[in-house]
Design a protein around this motif. Sequence first.
Motif, PDB file in Angstrom:
ATOM      1  N   UNK A 150      -5.566 -64.600   1.416  1.00  0.00           N
ATOM      2  CA  UNK A 150      -4.961 -65.153   0.201  1.00  0.00           C
ATOM      3  C   UNK A 150      -5.928 -66.141  -0.441  1.00  0.00           C
ATOM      4  N   UNK A 151      -5.859 -66.252  -1.779  1.00  0.00           N
ATOM      5  CA  UNK A 151      -6.516 -67.385  -2.440  1.00  0.00           C
ATOM      6  C   UNK A 151      -5.487 -68.074  -3.332  1.00  0.00           C
ATOM      7  N   UNK A 152      -5.453 -69.409  -3.228  1.00  0.00           N
ATOM      8  CA  UNK A 152      -4.502 -70.237  -3.968  1.00  0.00           C
ATOM      9  C   UNK A 152      -5.106 -70.836  -5.230  1.00  0.00           C
ATOM     10  N   UNK A 153      -6.415 -70.717  -5.371  1.00  0.00           N
ATOM     11  CA  UNK A 153      -7.114 -71.228  -6.542  1.00  0.00           C
ATOM     12  C   UNK A 153      -8.335 -70.352  -6.776  1.00  0.00           C
ATOM     13  N   UNK A 154      -8.864 -70.405  -7.987  1.00  0.00           N
ATOM     14  CA  UNK A 154     -10.061 -69.628  -8.299  1.00  0.00           C
ATOM     15  C   UNK A 154     -11.295 -70.358  -7.791  1.00  0.00           C
ATOM     16  N   UNK A 171     -13.332 -65.615 -13.475  1.00  0.00           N
ATOM     17  CA  UNK A 171     -14.094 -65.260 -14.668  1.00  0.00           C
ATOM     18  C   UNK A 171     -13.382 -64.172 -15.483  1.00  0.00           C
ATOM     19  N   UNK A 172     -12.506 -63.415 -14.840  1.00  0.00           N
ATOM     20  CA  UNK A 172     -11.785 -62.347 -15.542  1.00  0.00           C
ATOM     21  C   UNK A 172     -10.314 -62.684 -15.797  1.00  0.00           C
ATOM     22  N   UNK A 173      -9.987 -63.956 -15.749  1.00  0.00           N
ATOM     23  CA  UNK A 173      -8.584 -64.343 -15.870  1.00  0.00           C
ATOM     24  C   UNK A 173      -7.974 -63.887 -17.195  1.00  0.00           C
ATOM     25  N   UNK A 174      -8.727 -63.860 -18.274  1.00  0.00           N
ATOM     26  CA  UNK A 174      -8.181 -63.429 -19.559  1.00  0.00           C
ATOM     27  C   UNK A 174      -7.975 -61.920 -19.609  1.00  0.00           C
ATOM     28  N   UNK A 175      -8.738 -61.184 -18.791  1.00  0.00           N
ATOM     29  CA  UNK A 175      -8.628 -59.728 -18.761  1.00  0.00           C
ATOM     30  C   UNK A 175      -7.635 -59.268 -17.706  1.00  0.00           C
ATOM     31  N   UNK A 176      -7.694 -59.896 -16.527  1.00  0.00           N
ATOM     32  CA  UNK A 176      -6.794 -59.570 -15.425  1.00  0.00           C
ATOM     33  C   UNK A 176      -6.056 -60.833 -14.996  1.00  0.00           C
ATOM     34  N   UNK A 177      -5.016 -61.232 -15.726  1.00  0.00           N
ATOM     35  CA  UNK A 177      -4.263 -62.435 -15.347  1.00  0.00           C
ATOM     36  C   UNK A 177      -3.754 -62.322 -13.908  1.00  0.00           C
ATOM     37  N   UNK A 178      -3.959 -63.361 -13.131  1.00  0.00           N
ATOM     38  CA  UNK A 178      -3.639 -63.322 -11.713  1.00  0.00           C
ATOM     39  C   UNK A 178      -2.697 -64.454 -11.363  1.00  0.00           C
ATOM     40  N   UNK A 179      -1.525 -64.096 -10.848  1.00  0.00           N
ATOM     41  CA  UNK A 179      -0.565 -65.102 -10.406  1.00  0.00           C
ATOM     42  C   UNK A 179      -0.975 -65.599  -9.021  1.00  0.00           C
ATOM     43  N   UNK A 180      -1.113 -66.891  -8.874  1.00  0.00           N
ATOM     44  CA  UNK A 180      -1.511 -67.484  -7.601  1.00  0.00           C
ATOM     45  C   UNK A 180      -0.292 -67.986  -6.840  1.00  0.00           C
ATOM     46  N   UNK A 181      -0.316 -67.919  -5.499  1.00  0.00           N
ATOM     47  CA  UNK A 181      -1.377 -67.367  -4.646  1.00  0.00           C
ATOM     48  C   UNK A 181      -1.445 -65.846  -4.757  1.00  0.00           C
ATOM     49  N   UNK A 182      -2.619 -65.283  -4.489  1.00  0.00           N
ATOM     50  CA  UNK A 182      -2.825 -63.845  -4.642  1.00  0.00           C
ATOM     51  C   UNK A 182      -3.543 -63.269  -3.426  1.00  0.00           C
ATOM     52  N   UNK A 183      -3.232 -62.010  -3.138  1.00  0.00           N
ATOM     53  CA  UNK A 183      -3.920 -61.249  -2.092  1.00  0.00           C
ATOM     54  C   UNK A 183      -4.879 -60.287  -2.779  1.00  0.00           C
ATOM     55  N   UNK A 184      -6.184 -60.346  -2.503  1.00  0.00           N
ATOM     56  CA  UNK A 184      -7.130 -59.433  -3.154  1.00  0.00           C
ATOM     57  C   UNK A 184      -7.071 -58.027  -2.565  1.00  0.00           C
ATOM     58  N   UNK A 185      -7.754 -57.115  -3.231  1.00  0.00           N
ATOM     59  CA  UNK A 185      -7.882 -55.753  -2.726  1.00  0.00           C
ATOM     60  C   UNK A 185      -7.190 -54.744  -3.599  1.00  0.00           C
ATOM     61  N   UNK A 186      -7.942 -53.680  -4.023  1.00  0.00           N
ATOM     62  CA  UNK A 186      -7.418 -52.686  -4.954  1.00  0.00           C
ATOM     63  C   UNK A 186      -7.347 -51.288  -4.369  1.00  0.00           C
ATOM     64  N   UNK A 187      -7.848 -51.079  -3.156  1.00  0.00           N
ATOM     65  CA  UNK A 187      -7.812 -49.745  -2.552  1.00  0.00           C
ATOM     66  C   UNK A 187      -7.615 -49.873  -1.047  1.00  0.00           C
ATOM     67  N   UNK A 188      -7.077 -48.790  -0.454  1.00  0.00           N
ATOM     68  CA  UNK A 188      -6.709 -48.859   0.949  1.00  0.00           C
ATOM     69  C   UNK A 188      -6.695 -47.485   1.592  1.00  0.00           C
ATOM     70  N   UNK A 189      -6.652 -47.504   2.906  1.00  0.00           N
ATOM     71  CA  UNK A 189      -6.296 -46.336   3.700  1.00  0.00           C
ATOM     72  C   UNK A 189      -5.443 -46.841   4.854  1.00  0.00           C
ATOM     73  N   UNK A 190      -4.575 -45.969   5.353  1.00  0.00           N
ATOM     74  CA  UNK A 190      -3.704 -46.393   6.441  1.00  0.00           C
ATOM     75  C   UNK A 190      -2.590 -45.390   6.678  1.00  0.00           C
ATOM     76  N   UNK A 191      -1.515 -45.859   7.276  1.00  0.00           N
ATOM     77  CA  UNK A 191      -0.402 -44.993   7.676  1.00  0.00           C
ATOM     78  C   UNK A 191       0.864 -45.394   6.934  1.00  0.00           C
TER      79      UNK A 191
END
Length: 302
Positions: free
Chosen positions: A5-9, A50-70
């Motif tokens: 998690x990140x709570x701040x930029x 740096x991309x907050x205006x393009x991708x607004x992010x509600x904090x706290x946030x969990x990063x990661x856009x792709x995955x594999x698993x079950x």
Amino acid sequence: MRAIVFNQFGGPEVLHETSVDLPVPGPGQVRVRVAAAGVNALDGKIRSGVLEQVFPTALPAVPGRELSGTVDALGEGVTTVAVGDEVLGWADTGSYAEFALSSQFAVKPSGLSFEQAAALPVAVEAAERVLRLLDVKKDETLLVHGAAGAVGTIAVQFTVSRGARVIGTAGADNQAYLTSLGATPTVYGEGLVDRVRALAPDGVDAVLDLAGQGALPDSVELRGSADRIVTTADFRAQQFGVVFAAPPEERSAERLAEAARHAAEGTLTTTVGRVYPLASAPQAQRDSDSGHARGKLVVTVG
């Protein structure tokens, strides 16, 4: 569940492991017990703010856009997979976690490792999208900046399979790697225009910038204009009249499944450059931020 998690930029140091609530799948979603999560340059740019205006992010946030698993649980209306199926896809919630939700996914072939599978979704989609924008045809020459990275690895192979030539820039350590993918390699940096002209005396037909390391002026000089130049990494694109290829809202699970099948069969190379445990996600993003990684960086969970 455990998650990064990140709570701040800020820099990678703002990432930390903590406990968060287990996500509940909604209509059309599956909950995935994450085995591996891909690390992307965009992850670090969102984390930095740096991309907050393009991708607004509600904090706290969990990063990661792709995955594999079950698959662990099904949302309403999901009929294409069952609990226990192994999948890969794009994460609706952050994938640097023990569990994540996904509404765009494909069944993972048995011959593909979880780490290899996590390297595919973003790279395959991005490579296909930018090549559509550039409309590279047989016998044309495409210059790719940052060709040894995750997206570059796939884009080079897709372009070569069309019968086009690729000149790829990368560091000295990745020259042989680019040759193995079918590209003509050269190093980036001072003198690039002269090196490319020596390799392509008739000029280059299109340019793909995946590096974002100041290659756009050289690219415009080589093309003679901003025509048929696309970047996914340099936010000064408009300044040079170049197209910036932003990530789309919709993605093709069918095309992802096809690419995964080719990767499992060995007809598409997917290179996992380095694997990190979940607790080392800050270092993974630090290495990604450097822009010098070969192939895909992957965080494993569990």
